[in-house]
Design a protein around this motif. Sequence first.
Motif, PDB file in Angstrom:
ATOM      1  N   LYS A 112     -93.517  75.834 -42.014  1.00  0.00           N
ATOM      2  CA  LYS A 112     -93.227  75.818 -40.583  1.00  0.00           C
ATOM      3  C   LYS A 112     -91.878  76.433 -40.222  1.00  0.00           C
ATOM      4  N   ILE A 113     -91.049  76.732 -41.208  1.00  0.00           N
ATOM      5  CA  ILE A 113     -89.768  77.377 -40.925  1.00  0.00           C
ATOM      6  C   ILE A 113     -89.694  78.679 -41.714  1.00  0.00           C
ATOM      7  N   PRO A 114     -88.929  79.664 -41.235  1.00  0.00           N
ATOM      8  CA  PRO A 114     -88.819  80.924 -41.986  1.00  0.00           C
ATOM      9  C   PRO A 114     -88.090  80.715 -43.312  1.00  0.00           C
ATOM     10  N   VAL A 115     -88.574  81.409 -44.338  1.00  0.00           N
ATOM     11  CA  VAL A 115     -88.028  81.277 -45.692  1.00  0.00           C
ATOM     12  C   VAL A 115     -87.844  82.673 -46.270  1.00  0.00           C
ATOM     13  N   LYS A 161     -90.559  88.533 -40.832  1.00  0.00           N
ATOM     14  CA  LYS A 161     -91.735  89.065 -40.162  1.00  0.00           C
ATOM     15  C   LYS A 161     -92.925  88.942 -41.104  1.00  0.00           C
ATOM     16  N   SER A 162     -93.988  88.298 -40.648  1.00  0.00           N
ATOM     17  CA  SER A 162     -95.159  88.057 -41.488  1.00  0.00           C
ATOM     18  C   SER A 162     -96.364  88.819 -40.956  1.00  0.00           C
ATOM     19  N   ASN A 163     -97.188  89.270 -41.882  1.00  0.00           N
ATOM     20  CA  ASN A 163     -98.428  89.963 -41.537  1.00  0.00           C
ATOM     21  C   ASN A 163     -99.586  88.996 -41.751  1.00  0.00           C
ATOM     22  N   TRP A 164    -100.305  88.682 -40.686  1.00  0.00           N
ATOM     23  CA  TRP A 164    -101.386  87.703 -40.771  1.00  0.00           C
ATOM     24  C   TRP A 164    -102.764  88.361 -40.801  1.00  0.00           C
ATOM     25  N   ASP A 165    -102.817  89.642 -41.149  1.00  0.00           N
ATOM     26  CA  ASP A 165    -104.119  90.306 -41.262  1.00  0.00           C
ATOM     27  C   ASP A 165    -104.958  89.658 -42.358  1.00  0.00           C
ATOM     28  N   ILE A 166    -106.263  89.647 -42.162  1.00  0.00           N
ATOM     29  CA  ILE A 166    -107.188  89.187 -43.198  1.00  0.00           C
ATOM     30  C   ILE A 166    -107.650  90.403 -43.995  1.00  0.00           C
TER      31      ILE A 166
END
Length: 596
Positions: A112-115, A161-166
């Motif tokens: 839940k927090i950036p790491v 920055k996260s990529n949530w693509d499947i």
Amino acid sequence: GIPEDYEQLDRMGVSVKGKIVIARYYHSWRGIKPKVAAEHGAIGCLIYSDPHEDGFVPGETFPSGAYRPPDGVQRGSVADMPFYPGDPLTPGVGATKDAKRLKVGEAPTITKIPVLPISYADARPLLAALTGRVAPEGWRGGLGVTYHLGPGPAKVHLKVKSNWDIKPLYDVIGKIPGSTFPDEWVIRGNHHDAWVNGAEDPISGQIAILEEARSLGELVKSGWKPKRTIIYCAWDGEEPGLLGSTEWAEQHYDELRAHGVAYINSDANGRGYLGIEGSHTLEKFSNDIARDISDPETKLSAWKRQQLREISNAKTPEQREEVRRRADLRVPALGSGSDYTAFLQHDGVASLNIGFGGEDGGGIYHSIYDDFYWFTHFSDTDFVYGRALAETGGTAMMRLADADLLPFEFGDFADTVQTYLKELKTLSQKMQDDIRERNKEIQEGVFMATNDPKQPFVPPSTEAVPPHLNFAPFENAVDVLTRSAEEYRKAVERANSSGGAMLRSASLAEVNKLLIDSERKLTTAEGLPNRPWFKHQLYAPGFYTGYAAKTVPAVREAIEQKQWKQADERIIVVARVLEDEAQLISTAAQKLSAAK
């Protein structure tokens, strides 16, 4: 970055609420650090590798040596895998194209927090800029600065920055159909994905199972047919969260519960000693395999070399004596961290994890430096331990596939469960004693008298002394389990006598089905409290340790978390599981003994 650290921070009056935490690798799995930080109100987490653990303190750094250079960064998943591994959006079901998925914000295992992981070169100026109290001795590393706790005055701008693509993953599955028992599956696996180059993790293990598969293919060409179906698996997506193996095991849950005999896993492989962890119903089997594998360096058997190592490392005379006396070396329990997790702890398939190591220390884990140059200069430089791993895995697969009577054994298993019971009773008693002593010291004023007013600590509060837990159901179940294990041992001994005539006349299909189900009996449909994906009642990763195993986890963690009512309730659940296991073992013994 573990719960005990935050208890110590509280006593020193340091809060992380609204702050970014910087934590060192080691002492727990990396995903625990942001998890616990978030529980205490932190808004971000940096994780760095201190040279004290895997940099210039233990040895020369790459490229001169095997250890992590200043700019080396350890990547890795920080999903809350002790809750459940695999695709965070499809808990408990295979992540097929049409699977129903959670929304990203609903997935409980996504941190839940950036790491962000950073190198010790990047961590040093941040640590040097911290003020506040000097960190406790055990928290200090090898960077040549005074380690302070903060908070501040150092500030960090943390952006992730996260990529949530499947995206699709690709498991590679190969089968050799069984000639006699095609519906009994012996499974071997190693992952093929890596964070960067992956020479050690995972390719050093993957090349071994490729060699095993090639060798078995040559045997098939020459006319050999295994009695049971052999399945070789190269898993994808292990590094982001055991994705490929977990989703396959979830998708084929019913089939694996019906047909899975055993799963044998490997991962990274190195130079040194043969390590085997896993199901204790396979402890004797794995010891027998180790006795028949030659160590490439010493020419001793892998078993003998490991026994001598354990004698050397024993901390007490009693431990040394047990290693010398006991017929089989103890096999450590499995927690998590590799692809056996779903097979053992969700599906209830007896599992082993095998690999060599212990002589090739280094600091390139999950970094760009895990490449061919590093491996051929600092690890298994002649590839002889890769061959030894292939011999170990291949021998185990062939013996499981061709055994008339599956090599499950319950004496070592019962003995191990007895040690777990003793550990739990000792833990419970220790918590009682510790709380009594602390309460007494509070009443005596020990903490007030020894509190430095210039470096004050918040004294602990008194606690209610824990109640005595009722271990009687567990004790009775272990007694029944021990008797049934001895009954089965005698039945096998009789069946193998007279040239094995009784064994040949026994209904082996029925007995083997019971043996296959023996690991399933150690699971429950409802799983562990608050994490139902984990169904095994004897083995699980610790909720606050990650990879490390917690044995009898529902009881042990209830005691550790001071949930006494739950501990008593789970003792009863575990006792029932063990009683059911004992009944299954006795039934198998009776079927063997009924042969004429």
